[in-house]
Scaffold this motif. Structure first.
Motif, mmCIF file in Angstrom:
data_model
loop_
_atom_site.group_PDB
_atom_site.id
_atom_site.type_symbol
_atom_site.label_atom_id
_atom_site.label_comp_id
_atom_site.label_asym_id
_atom_site.label_seq_id
_atom_site.Cartn_x
_atom_site.Cartn_y
_atom_site.Cartn_z
ATOM 1 N N THR A 61 98.066 -44.879 -31.100
ATOM 2 C CA THR A 61 99.056 -44.228 -32.066
ATOM 3 C C THR A 61 99.469 -43.013 -31.036
ATOM 4 O O THR A 61 98.887 -42.945 -29.894
ATOM 5 N N PRO A 62 100.738 -42.475 -31.237
ATOM 6 C CA PRO A 62 101.184 -41.409 -30.435
ATOM 7 C C PRO A 62 100.215 -40.130 -30.276
ATOM 8 O O PRO A 62 100.177 -39.721 -29.087
ATOM 9 N N GLU A 63 99.415 -40.074 -31.374
ATOM 10 C CA GLU A 63 98.361 -38.982 -31.223
ATOM 11 C C GLU A 63 97.403 -39.362 -30.345
ATOM 12 O O GLU A 63 96.745 -38.352 -29.556
ATOM 13 N N LYS A 64 96.932 -40.862 -30.356
ATOM 14 C CA LYS A 64 95.686 -41.103 -29.623
ATOM 15 C C LYS A 64 96.150 -41.022 -27.953
ATOM 16 O O LYS A 64 95.271 -40.954 -27.143
#
Length: 123
Positions: free
Chosen positions: A38-41
């Motif tokens: 994900t973009p956060e990861k």
């Protein structure tokens, strides 16, 4: 001649087993882990703080002083182990004891100098 190379064969075998162990562990981790990017990861993670702004930051000089003091006392600890081994040998007791007091005196003088300069105060 075979007895001479037996020690090297054991070391080589242990090295090969170690490399294989690491390779199997990394391969198993890659095959067993879930893949859900994900973009956060995919963000850079630094101490739990989201990255904001540029990557350049100023570091205060006192951190380098603390690391320098750590290196000095790590060298002291490394020197103590062989000194203890030589101190126990016959005929070396008095000389090695004097050398150690001289060495510890230099370290104490450096620590006293750092303390007088205020390096050891955390402000």
């Amino acid at each position: 001649m075979p007895d001479y190379f037996h020690g090297y064969a054991v070391v080589g075998l242990v090295a090969v087993v170690g490399v294989l162990f690491v390779a199997v562990a990394f391969t198993a981790g890659r095959l067993l882990r879930p893949v859900a990017p994900t973009p956060e990861k995919l963000l850079v993670y630094e101490c739990g703080i989201d990255p904001v702004g540029e990557g350049w930051a100023h570091t205060q000089i006192r951190y380098y002083l603390y690391s320098f003091l750590y290196v000095i006392f790590a060298v002291d600890a490394i020197f103590l182990f062989p000194w203890a081994a030589v101190f126990a040998a016959d005929g070396f007791g008095g000389v090695t004891l004097a050398e150690m007091f001289l060495f510890l005196g230099f370290l104490a003088a450096g620590l006293f100098y750092a303390w007088r300069k205020g390096v050891l105060t955390w402000t």
